[in-house]
Design a protein around this motif. Structure first.
Motif, mmCIF file in Angstrom:
data_model
loop_
_atom_site.group_PDB
_atom_site.id
_atom_site.type_symbol
_atom_site.label_atom_id
_atom_site.label_comp_id
_atom_site.label_asym_id
_atom_site.label_seq_id
_atom_site.Cartn_x
_atom_site.Cartn_y
_atom_site.Cartn_z
ATOM 1 N N UNK A 401 -9.802 6.062 -14.001
ATOM 2 C CA UNK A 401 -10.065 5.575 -12.645
ATOM 3 C C UNK A 401 -9.239 4.326 -12.350
ATOM 4 N N UNK A 402 -9.051 3.466 -13.345
ATOM 5 C CA UNK A 402 -8.221 2.276 -13.152
ATOM 6 C C UNK A 402 -6.789 2.658 -12.842
ATOM 7 N N UNK A 403 -6.299 3.699 -13.505
ATOM 8 C CA UNK A 403 -4.931 4.142 -13.241
ATOM 9 C C UNK A 403 -4.804 4.676 -11.810
ATOM 10 N N UNK A 404 -5.771 5.475 -11.388
ATOM 11 C CA UNK A 404 -5.716 6.001 -10.022
ATOM 12 C C UNK A 404 -5.760 4.867 -8.992
ATOM 13 N N UNK A 405 -6.639 3.896 -9.219
ATOM 14 C CA UNK A 405 -6.746 2.769 -8.294
ATOM 15 C C UNK A 405 -5.449 1.951 -8.296
ATOM 16 N N UNK A 406 -4.860 1.738 -9.462
ATOM 17 C CA UNK A 406 -3.622 0.966 -9.544
ATOM 18 C C UNK A 406 -2.500 1.654 -8.784
ATOM 19 N N UNK A 407 -2.451 2.989 -8.852
ATOM 20 C CA UNK A 407 -1.406 3.702 -8.123
ATOM 21 C C UNK A 407 -1.581 3.548 -6.613
ATOM 22 N N UNK A 408 -2.807 3.605 -6.144
ATOM 23 C CA UNK A 408 -3.036 3.415 -4.704
ATOM 24 C C UNK A 408 -2.662 1.997 -4.280
ATOM 25 N N UNK A 409 -3.035 1.002 -5.087
ATOM 26 C CA UNK A 409 -2.699 -0.377 -4.755
ATOM 27 C C UNK A 409 -1.189 -0.597 -4.779
ATOM 28 N N UNK A 410 -0.500 0.072 -5.689
ATOM 29 C CA UNK A 410 0.958 -0.078 -5.735
ATOM 30 C C UNK A 410 1.600 0.470 -4.463
ATOM 31 N N UNK A 411 1.162 1.632 -4.013
ATOM 32 C CA UNK A 411 1.729 2.199 -2.790
ATOM 33 C C UNK A 411 1.490 1.270 -1.601
ATOM 34 N N UNK A 412 0.274 0.698 -1.532
ATOM 35 C CA UNK A 412 -0.019 -0.204 -0.419
ATOM 36 C C UNK A 412 0.801 -1.493 -0.533
ATOM 37 N N UNK A 413 0.949 -2.028 -1.740
ATOM 38 C CA UNK A 413 1.723 -3.269 -1.932
ATOM 39 C C UNK A 413 3.196 -3.043 -1.605
ATOM 40 N N UNK A 447 6.268 -15.666 2.208
ATOM 41 C CA UNK A 447 5.444 -14.456 2.302
ATOM 42 C C UNK A 447 6.173 -13.249 1.737
ATOM 43 N N UNK A 448 7.496 -13.182 1.978
ATOM 44 C CA UNK A 448 8.270 -12.077 1.417
ATOM 45 C C UNK A 448 8.281 -12.132 -0.111
ATOM 46 N N UNK A 449 8.471 -13.352 -0.652
ATOM 47 C CA UNK A 449 8.465 -13.499 -2.109
ATOM 48 C C UNK A 449 7.094 -13.123 -2.684
ATOM 49 N N UNK A 450 6.039 -13.607 -2.050
ATOM 50 C CA UNK A 450 4.687 -13.310 -2.539
ATOM 51 C C UNK A 450 4.377 -11.815 -2.419
ATOM 52 N N UNK A 451 4.879 -11.173 -1.362
ATOM 53 C CA UNK A 451 4.664 -9.731 -1.226
ATOM 54 C C UNK A 451 5.403 -8.967 -2.325
ATOM 55 N N UNK A 452 6.618 -9.425 -2.636
ATOM 56 C CA UNK A 452 7.346 -8.788 -3.742
ATOM 57 C C UNK A 452 6.625 -9.000 -5.066
ATOM 58 N N UNK A 453 6.118 -10.222 -5.235
ATOM 59 C CA UNK A 453 5.356 -10.491 -6.459
ATOM 60 C C UNK A 453 4.120 -9.606 -6.528
ATOM 61 N N UNK A 454 3.450 -9.412 -5.406
ATOM 62 C CA UNK A 454 2.275 -8.549 -5.382
ATOM 63 C C UNK A 454 2.653 -7.106 -5.728
ATOM 64 N N UNK A 455 3.796 -6.656 -5.178
ATOM 65 C CA UNK A 455 4.229 -5.293 -5.505
ATOM 66 C C UNK A 455 4.585 -5.188 -6.989
ATOM 67 N N UNK A 456 5.277 -6.209 -7.529
ATOM 68 C CA UNK A 456 5.629 -6.179 -8.948
ATOM 69 C C UNK A 456 4.384 -6.177 -9.841
ATOM 70 N N UNK A 457 3.419 -6.969 -9.440
ATOM 71 C CA UNK A 457 2.190 -6.998 -10.235
ATOM 72 C C UNK A 457 1.458 -5.656 -10.139
ATOM 73 N N UNK A 458 1.528 -5.032 -8.961
ATOM 74 C CA UNK A 458 0.923 -3.707 -8.826
ATOM 75 C C UNK A 458 1.662 -2.692 -9.694
ATOM 76 N N UNK A 459 3.008 -2.825 -9.730
ATOM 77 C CA UNK A 459 3.810 -1.968 -10.611
ATOM 78 C C UNK A 459 3.387 -2.172 -12.062
ATOM 79 N N UNK A 460 3.255 -3.452 -12.477
ATOM 80 C CA UNK A 460 2.834 -3.751 -13.854
ATOM 81 C C UNK A 460 1.428 -3.228 -14.125
ATOM 82 N N UNK A 461 0.559 -3.320 -13.123
ATOM 83 C CA UNK A 461 -0.813 -2.846 -13.310
ATOM 84 C C UNK A 461 -0.841 -1.337 -13.520
ATOM 85 N N UNK A 462 0.020 -0.605 -12.799
ATOM 86 C CA UNK A 462 0.080 0.848 -13.008
ATOM 87 C C UNK A 462 0.547 1.149 -14.431
ATOM 88 N N UNK A 463 1.592 0.454 -14.885
ATOM 89 C CA UNK A 463 2.082 0.685 -16.244
ATOM 90 C C UNK A 463 1.022 0.304 -17.286
#
Length: 539
Positions: A401-413, A447-463
């Motif tokens: 379930x954590x993996x599924x949630x991480x994938x959804x958060x990554x797409x949104x980020x 905000x752009x940098x923080x959004x990229x950081x959020x996406x990167x962290x979402x990428x790391x969370x999926x992995x």
């Protein structure tokens, strides 16, 4: 006149010798008294320096950007927790060798030398008349040398040693499962630290640029306040907004150092070692190629905790059998050769052999208690195994379930990052240079940098979630055998195993059809109620 031997007084010289011997023995015991001897500060400092040198010795230096496979290889090869597990397994292996030797018959050789300061003589007294019937005589020399070689075999000792050796073999297998568990845990921690660090490192140039712009704008705001170019309240609000932006960017900047320090500790690198990380090979996170049913089936078989518990349950049965074996009679066979230098003996050397049977009859009283204890131990082992299986199934489901949630958060980020980048580009394209537009440009850039950081962290969370799924399923990051133990070979083996797992090419166990669960009277019904219904086998 009959003289009683028991009434003969000991000569004063011998009494003095005896008292002297007792006094010397007392002094010896007094000299053996032990007093605590704590380590001095200098000894502790020297030991700490030596340990620090040993901790980081014999490690291959880093020669380039560290990939995930190299990080895992370094952690498995150099991590001290894994070294402890390897040494524990080696210790159990040596203990198995010792337990195997105990199965052999005993062959005991003895040799002795004995002397005395007078003749060992004796006389006989008639039990009818009370008179001495023989004059004192001796049949023992004053100096004796003896030697013998005896071989003995006890069926009871052999049986107990046999069960002990089998139990030690199970402990060896359990130690291997403990090592597997540590490797899986280390790999899970390395993945989390690596992806956190590598995504932060990729963003570091943009963070540094945004920080420089924000600090420059903050300096301009303070100058405007000093020169009263803007109303005081407006300049203070302007500074507050800039300080909040700087604070957010500094937090992102510090995350890189923390993540890399964690990764360095897992790789057993000396604190302060500088290294860079290789960028990920893919732009999007990997997909999970297994269904939840398949992962549950693998976990029920592959998890090291389950296999370790099965070996512990084996030893519970062996302990009960050993206790039952102690109730049986013991048959002992012995034989050997002997030598005695006593010239009064007719035969100074001889061989002997025999057989004896021993049986502790009173121990039969403990039969009901032994059987009841064995049943209780087996019931406890079974219940503990069921509880462990339930916990493992829960872990697999949570990780999935954590993996599924991480994938959804990554797409949104990723969607938010794209929008923030377009906003930043549009803001930079504006030509106005007043203070409000300067603040908006800095805010949009941050905000752009923080959004990229959020996406990167979402990428790391999926992995990381993907790695947690594999860890919960008990999938080893290493193959069963590795040809060589050097770092390059280990990293190549890890990469090959990861490619095989990510491609879904691992062998899945066949799930048997669902069977009705018999409810035993001695197992709590709640345990069976917690068992989930069996799913149909994967097609």
């Amino acid at each position: 006149m009959v003289t009683s031997h028991s009434s003969r007084a000991m000569p004063s010289s011998r009494r003095a010798c005896a008292l002297g011997a007792v006094g010397a023995f007392a002094l010896f015991l007094g000299g053996c008294a032990m007093t605590p001897n704590p380590l001095s500060l200098e000894e502790q400092i020297v030991q700490a320096a030596q340990d620090r040198a040993v901790m980081y010795a014999s490690q291959q230096p880093i020669s380039g950007p560290v990939t995930l496979e190299e990080a895992l290889a370094r952690a498995i090869k150099y991590n001290l927790d894994h070294r402890v597990a390897l040494m524990q397994r080696a210790l159990e292996d040596r203990a198995l060798d010792v337990a195997t030797v105990d199965l052999l018959p005993e062959v005991v050789g003895r040799a002795g030398y004995r002397t005395r300061d007078n003749v060992q003589a004796s006389s006989s007294r008639s039990i009818l008349s009370g008179r001495e019937s023989l004059e004192p005589s001796t049949s023992t020399e004053e100096v004796l040398r003896t030697a013998d070689l005896q071989a003995s075999f006890s069926t009871l000792d052999f049986g107990l040693s046999y069960y002990g050796a089998k139990a030690q073999a199970n402990r060896l297998l359990a130690a291997e499962q403990q090592r597997r568990r540590i490797v899986i845990d280390i790999a899970d921690q390395v993945r989390a630290a690596y992806w956190e660090a590598v995504t932060a490192e990729q963003l570091q140039p943009r963070v540094a640029q945004a920080l420089a712009e924000a600090r420059q704008a903050l300096s301009f705001a303070r100058q405007a306040e000093d020169e009263r170019l803007l109303p005081p309240l407006e300049t203070l609000q302007f500074q507050r907004a800039l300080l909040e932006i700087v604070q957010q960017l500094e937090v992102v900047e510090s995350e890189l150092a923390i993540a890399k320090a964690q990764l360095a500790g897992l790789m057993n690198l000396q604190p302060g070692t500088r290294f860079t990380l290789a960028p990920p090979r893919r732009a999007r996170p990997a997909r999970l190629p297994y269904r939840l049913d398949d992962l549950e089936a693998v976990a029920m078989v592959q998890r090291p905790e389950i296999q370790e518990e099965l070996y512990v349950a084996r030893n519970v049965v062996l302990e009960t059998r050993s206790e039952i074996l102690r109730l049986l009679p013991g048959l002992s066979l012995f034989g050997g050769v002997n030598y005695d230098s006593n010239d009064f003996l007719v035969n100074n050397s001889w061989a002997d052999a025999g057989v004896s049977v021993t049986w502790n009859l009173l121990r039969l009283v403990a039969v009901p208690s032994i059987l009841a204890e064995g049943e209780a131990r087996q019931e406890l082992a079974e219940t503990r195994r069921l509880a462990l299986r339930m916990a493992i199934l829960t872990q697999v489901n949570l990780a999935y379930r954590r993996y599924q949630r991480a994938h959804r958060l990554y797409d949104r980020s990723a969607s938010i990052e794209r929008v923030e980048q377009r906003i930043a580009q549009a803001t930079r394209a504006a030509e106005e240079e007043d203070a409000s537009n300067l603040l908006e440009r800095v805010r949009a850039q941050a905000a752009s940098v923080l959004a990229t950081r959020s996406r990167n962290r979402a990428f790391a969370e999926v992995q990381n979630a993907l790695g947690s799924v594999y860890a919960a399923a008990g999938l080893d990051p290493l193959p069963t055998t590795v040809e060589d133990g050097d770092l390059e070979t280990l990293a190549a083996a890890i990469a090959a195993m990861a490619a095989r797992i990510d491609a879904g090419r691992i062998e899945l166990p066949t799930v048997p059809p669902a069977q009705p669960v018999p409810v035993a009277a001695n197992v709590p019904a709640a345990v069976y109620a917690a068992i989930p219904p069996a799913r149909p086998a994967a097609e």
